[in-house]
Design a protein around this motif. Structure first.
Motif, PDB file in Angstrom:
ATOM      1  N   THR A 150     -18.131  -7.101  -4.805  1.00 52.67           N
ATOM      2  CA  THR A 150     -17.237  -6.017  -5.188  1.00 52.67           C
ATOM      3  C   THR A 150     -16.018  -6.003  -4.270  1.00 52.67           C
ATOM      4  O   THR A 150     -15.949  -6.768  -3.287  1.00 52.67           O
ATOM      5  N   ILE A 151     -15.073  -5.147  -4.589  1.00 46.28           N
ATOM      6  CA  ILE A 151     -13.865  -4.972  -3.784  1.00 46.28           C
ATOM      7  C   ILE A 151     -13.686  -3.488  -3.517  1.00 46.28           C
ATOM      8  O   ILE A 151     -14.396  -2.648  -4.073  1.00 46.28           O
ATOM      9  N   ASP A 152     -12.714  -3.164  -2.647  1.00 47.03           N
ATOM     10  CA  ASP A 152     -12.475  -1.757  -2.308  1.00 47.03           C
ATOM     11  C   ASP A 152     -11.053  -1.356  -2.698  1.00 47.03           C
ATOM     12  O   ASP A 152     -10.817  -0.944  -3.827  1.00 47.03           O
ATOM     13  N   LEU A 153     -10.079  -1.521  -1.781  1.00 44.59           N
ATOM     14  CA  LEU A 153      -8.700  -1.143  -2.097  1.00 44.59           C
ATOM     15  C   LEU A 153      -8.130  -2.071  -3.175  1.00 44.59           C
ATOM     16  O   LEU A 153      -8.251  -3.295  -3.074  1.00 44.59           O
ATOM     17  N   MET A 154      -7.521  -1.507  -4.197  1.00 42.76           N
ATOM     18  CA  MET A 154      -6.834  -2.274  -5.245  1.00 42.76           C
ATOM     19  C   MET A 154      -5.421  -1.723  -5.341  1.00 42.76           C
ATOM     20  O   MET A 154      -5.216  -0.639  -5.894  1.00 42.76           O
ATOM     21  N   ARG A 155      -4.462  -2.448  -4.793  1.00 38.83           N
ATOM     22  CA  ARG A 155      -3.120  -1.893  -4.720  1.00 38.83           C
ATOM     23  C   ARG A 155      -2.078  -2.954  -5.132  1.00 38.83           C
ATOM     24  O   ARG A 155      -2.251  -4.147  -4.860  1.00 38.83           O
ATOM     25  N   HIS A 156      -1.037  -2.470  -5.770  1.00 33.68           N
ATOM     26  CA  HIS A 156       0.016  -3.381  -6.226  1.00 33.68           C
ATOM     27  C   HIS A 156       1.377  -2.717  -6.041  1.00 33.68           C
ATOM     28  O   HIS A 156       1.483  -1.492  -5.891  1.00 33.68           O
ATOM     29  N   SER A 176       0.823  -1.207   0.000  1.00 28.07           N
ATOM     30  CA  SER A 176       0.000   0.000   0.000  1.00 28.07           C
ATOM     31  C   SER A 176       0.863   1.265   0.000  1.00 28.07           C
ATOM     32  O   SER A 176       0.619   2.201  -0.772  1.00 28.07           O
ATOM     33  N   ASP A 177       1.884   1.294   0.881  1.00 33.58           N
ATOM     34  CA  ASP A 177       2.749   2.472   0.956  1.00 33.58           C
ATOM     35  C   ASP A 177       3.507   2.672  -0.347  1.00 33.58           C
ATOM     36  O   ASP A 177       3.699   3.810  -0.811  1.00 33.58           O
ATOM     37  N   GLU A 178       3.959   1.559  -0.949  1.00 32.43           N
ATOM     38  CA  GLU A 178       4.697   1.662  -2.216  1.00 32.43           C
ATOM     39  C   GLU A 178       3.776   2.185  -3.316  1.00 32.43           C
ATOM     40  O   GLU A 178       4.177   2.984  -4.150  1.00 32.43           O
ATOM     41  N   TRP A 179       2.521   1.725  -3.297  1.00 32.59           N
ATOM     42  CA  TRP A 179       1.552   2.171  -4.312  1.00 32.59           C
ATOM     43  C   TRP A 179       1.197   3.655  -4.131  1.00 32.59           C
ATOM     44  O   TRP A 179       1.056   4.396  -5.101  1.00 32.59           O
ATOM     45  N   LEU A 180       1.053   4.086  -2.868  1.00 30.23           N
ATOM     46  CA  LEU A 180       0.721   5.490  -2.599  1.00 30.23           C
ATOM     47  C   LEU A 180       1.852   6.425  -3.003  1.00 30.23           C
ATOM     48  O   LEU A 180       1.598   7.554  -3.448  1.00 30.23           O
ATOM     49  N   ALA A 181       3.066   5.994  -2.835  1.00 31.66           N
ATOM     50  CA  ALA A 181       4.244   6.785  -3.226  1.00 31.66           C
ATOM     51  C   ALA A 181       4.188   8.195  -2.634  1.00 31.66           C
ATOM     52  O   ALA A 181       4.451   9.183  -3.320  1.00 31.66           O
ATOM     53  N   GLY A 182       3.830   8.278  -1.356  1.00 30.35           N
ATOM     54  CA  GLY A 182       3.818   9.571  -0.680  1.00 30.35           C
ATOM     55  C   GLY A 182       2.512  10.324  -0.775  1.00 30.35           C
ATOM     56  O   GLY A 182       2.340  11.361  -0.122  1.00 30.35           O
TER      57      GLY A 182
END
Length: 858
Positions: A729-735, A676-682
């Motif tokens: 359905t789904i909510d957070l989609m992060r990679h 999640s943190d890597e996907w958000l990138a700040g």
């Protein structure tokens, strides 16, 4: 000349007979003409659609509107020195006035009938003198309303369509002051010797008469279920009436109807509805009262009709008094400030002197500025229907009395302030809200008025400064008495600003918010008992408040909401028992209204659109939600060639799909947090309509993951329980951008489709594409085009076009989603509120600052 007079005297009896027969012919003719305009088939359809109770109310209100006109005949008989039987007076007066309403001809028919009915025991000259005094005041009430309507158009409170009729409004408005002055200062025996008591009785009777006409027309529209703004309809009605009276067409038939059809159509009401509205108004105000007058005349029913009104007309009069009260408070406050800002203008221009209800030169600048600004704020409190606004308004009007006594009291000022005070007292029941929440809309309006007045005062001072050289000659009405007085006034504005803020603070009172904190057990009980929707699970993020609705003592429905300024932003459709949705929605709207909030329903389906439409809400399409029909989903065929190739490539590279069941270990949560943190990138996490990374939240449902051949997690998506087998359905989609190759999310989605299909789920909800196919056409609603601009340029995160294009690869159908809002809200401010709340940092992140923080707090 004597021969002509003698000829009339000898044939007076025959002339009376001819006159009465003519009246009968005219009445029958006009009734036939009205009958031709009525489509009885159309009326039958209208009656089928309107409840019997509402039809009865229309009739009762129409009857009540006739009663004030009895005052004319009561005054007439006093002038003639007669005291007729009260039942006879009521019967004959009702008949005369209802007949005059239909036949018209500028009051000539009513004059003849009154002469016949009340002048038998009095000389003809005395009857003519008395009639001239009465009839000349019958239009004074219409004239007062014409002035008020002119002020509405002048101050921009009406639509642009009505601006073209300002000349008719001011023309009709001048009638009353001219007649009033002639009656006060005139010396003729036909008007000038009228006593003050009878004069004000006639003025009051006329004002009540035309108030009754307005109430009858407006209430007919409301009872038909037509949605409109009174401030738009009243000036149109008054202008149409003035034009109809000038035309002298009996009953104003034709000219009035044509103007109302065109004018109301310009306000957005269909022509068919307007025609039906006018037909019902004519039926209940003209025809039925006239028929009842005839019945009363012969059957001596008397005053028993009053027993059937049940106080409803009084409530309607209070509503009208409330509207007039707000207008007059703003108008009086503005005029007081202007009288201190440009005092010379009130001496140079007659129209300003006539407009100004408080005739004083305002040499004492501070009281004028103070009272003016405070009256405007009091007007806002009254307009907002805040209980706390009642006594401050009463006190300010009484202080205005004291000020005018010191600065130059006039009879007109006394009458005006008394009338304003009566309006405030009479409409006290309209003040029911517990607090003032100063909306951005109100702040804009009041800021424009108050700021404009303050800016004008400053500009006038600069222009009058002897140290500044002007290339052009300064208009005389911009001259100020002295620089010292201006400085005192400027200091007064600064001090008044503080007092105004204190009054606003008083009107606000202790801030009461809507909703409660989330209680897991209550929410879970509703969802497990009655079901939910794709947005229900967001409640467990606990970044929003919850409004619970109870049927009896059992929770059956809940709404998720957040507050921004006066906007109560409700996220998604309600969750729980569908049968209770209308009642729960009404309860929420009622609670919000009590505390001065305006609900805004965000991302709602068509079912909620229909429910909220019944409550008078406007709506715009905000986007479309993508649904995948899982039984038909396949990777076969040319359409899926790209997805099929990407899917097979991920399998060959050793990527695997898995569904993890809660509870999750600390190690698993740590891996998910890293992705999640890597996907958000700040970037900052957002809440409200979207999920964010929360361990408590993620522990509530399975999580779909993608693993590489080293068994490392590279992508995940958490399930969103919908408490239904119909939709998944789904909510957070992060990679992980570093470890997950291109096509990883496609790989995740395809596996999710297959997994949920095996679980018996019919549809997969891919979520909404905001502004998809919204506001892009030249024929789109203006609100939708404004929404598109605000959200498109205001959002910092979404790529709307790309989101729609990506989801379109899989979508079997697109379901429209809507934003619904009160008609008192401005769509621009609605979208700004949604944009800020939807992009606000979640709890624990950096707090908003500046104007954003101010609006969130207020």
């Amino acid at each position: 000349m004597k021969n002509i007079v003698e000829w009339f005297k000898n044939r007076l009896g025959k002339i009376k007979v001819i006159f009465l027969l003519s009246v009968v012919v005219i009445v029958v003719s006009e009734l036939m003409n009205i009958g031709k305009t009525i489509s009885f088939d159309q009326l039958g359809t209208i009656f089928d659609q309107i409840s019997k109770g509402r039809i009865v109310l229309m009739a009762l209100i129409g009857l009540l509107a006739i009663l004030p006109m009895v005052g004319y005949d009561w005054v007439l008989n006093r002038l003639l020195g007669q005291k007729p039987n009260k039942v006879y007076l009521l019967e004959t007066s009702w008949l005369v006035n209802t007949l005059n309403n239909i036949a018209g001809f500028g009051g000539f028919i009513s004059a003849g009938l009154r002469s016949e009915l009340y002048g038998k025991k009095t000389s003809g000259k005395a009857v003519v003198k008395a009639l001239s005094k009465v009839l000349v005041f019958t239009m004074s009430g219409l004239s007062i309303y014409a002035l008020l309507s002119f002020f509405l158009t002048l101050t921009g409170q009406t639509g642009s369509y009505l601006q073209q009729y300002w000349l008719w409004l001011i023309g009709g408005g001048l009638y009353f002051p001219i007649v009033f002055l002639l009656s006060v200062f005139g010396k003729g025996e036909y008007l000038g010797d009228l006593k003050n008591r009878e004069r004000f009785q006639l003025i009051g009777t006329s004002f009540l008469e035309w108030t009754g006409v307005l109430v009858s027309f407006i209430s007919t529209g409301f009872l038909m279920g037509i949605s409109f703004e009174i401030r738009q309809v009243v000036p149109l009605f008054i202008a149409a009436t003035v034009i109809g009276i000038v035309s002298m067409i009996p009953g104003e038939l034709g000219s009035f109807d044509l103007m109302m059809i065109i004018g109301l159509s310009a306000l957005g009401i269909s022509r068919e509805t307007v025609v039906a509205w006018i037909l019902l108004f004519r039926l209940f105000y003209y025809i039925i009262p006239f028929l009842i007058g005839i019945v009363l005349f012969f059957r001596n029913i008397g005053t028993t009709l009053n027993q059937h009104y049940h106080g409803i007309p009084v409530d309607l009069l209070k509503e009208l008094a409330h509207k007039l009260e707000v207008i007059l408070l703003y108008f009086t406050g503005t005029m007081l400030v202007l009288s201190a800002t440009i005092p010379e203008a009130f001496e140079h221009f007659r129209f300003l002197r006539r407009l100004n209800p408080i005739h004083s030169r305002a040499i004492v600048v501070f009281p004028a500025i103070l009272l003016g600004y405070l009256l405007i704020i009091a007007g806002r409190g009254i307009a907002a229907r805040v209980k706390r606004g009642f006594w401050p308004t009463i006190i300010l009007i009484l202080l205005s009395f004291v000020y005018t006594l010191a600065a130059g009291f006039t009879v007109f000022t006394g009458i005006y302030l008394t009338l304003l005070l009566l309006f405030v007292i009479f409409s006290k029941g309209e003040l029911y809200r517990e607090q003032l929440v100063y909306s951005a809309e109100w702040l804009t309006i009041d800021g424009f008025i108050i700021g404009g007045l303050a800016l004008l005062y400053i500009v006038i001072g600069v222009y009058n400064s002897p140290t500044i050289h002007h290339r052009h000659h300064l208009p005389e009405f911009f001259l100020f008495p002295s620089e010292q007085i201006w400085i005192v006034g400027f200091a007064a504005i600064l001090l008044v600003s503080l007092i105004v803020l204190l009054l606003i603070r008083f009107l606000k009172g202790p801030r009461i918010r809507i909703g409660e904190a989330v209680e897991d057990t209550r929410v879970q009980s509703i969802l497990e008992t009655y079901g939910g929707n794709p947005d229900s699970q967001l409640v467990f993020l606990k970044d929003k408040q919850v409004f619970y609705y109870q049927s009896g003592e059992i929770d059956t429905v809940f709404f998720q909401l957040a507050t921004f300024n006066n906007k109560l932003l409700i996220m998604g459709d309600p969750s729980g028992k569908k049968e209770d949705f209308p009642a729960a929605t009404e309860a929420l709207i009622t609670e919000a209204d009590k505390y001065n909030y305006q609900p805004v329903f965000y991302e709602n389906g068509e079912e909620m659109v229909m429910i909220l439409h019944e409550f008078g809400y406007d709506f715009i399409k905000f986007g479309e939600k993508a649904h995948v029909f899982l039984p038909d989903f396949t990777l076969s065929g040319k359409k899926r060639k790209g997805q099929r190739s990407s899917f097979n490539k991920n399998i060959k590279e050793g990527f695997q799909f898995d569904v993890l069941q809660p509870p999750f270990s600390a190690e698993t949560m740590q891996q998910l947090k890293g992705i999640s943190d890597e996907w958000l990138a700040g970037r900052k996490e957002k809440g409200f309509s979207l999920g964010f990374f929360s361990e408590d939240y993620l522990q509530r449902a399975p999580i779909a993951v993608v693993k590489n051949k080293e068994e490392e997690l590279v992508a995940f998506a958490n399930f969103m329980p919908t408490y239904s087998k119909e939709i998944g359905t789904i909510d957070l989609m992060r990679h992980s951008p570093k470890k997950a190759p291109s096509g990883t999310m496609d790989f995740l989605f395809i596996n999710l489709f297959q997994y949920m299909r095996e679980q018996g789920v019919a549809y997969f909800d891919l979520g909404m594409a905001p502004l998809a196919n919204v506001g892009t056409s030249r024929k789109s609603f203006t609100q939708e085009r404004i929404a598109y601009l605000v959200y498109h340029f205001g959002s910092r995160f979404y790529s709307f076009g790309g989101l729609k294009e990506y989801k379109d690869k899989y979508a079997s159908e697109w379901i429209p989603e809507y934003v619904l809002y009160s008609r008192d809200s401005w769509i621009g401010f609605v979208m700004i509120a949604l944009l800020i709340v939807d992009n606000a940092p979640i709890k624990g992140e950096k707090r908003p600052s500046g104007i954003k923080r101010f609006l969130l707090r207020n």
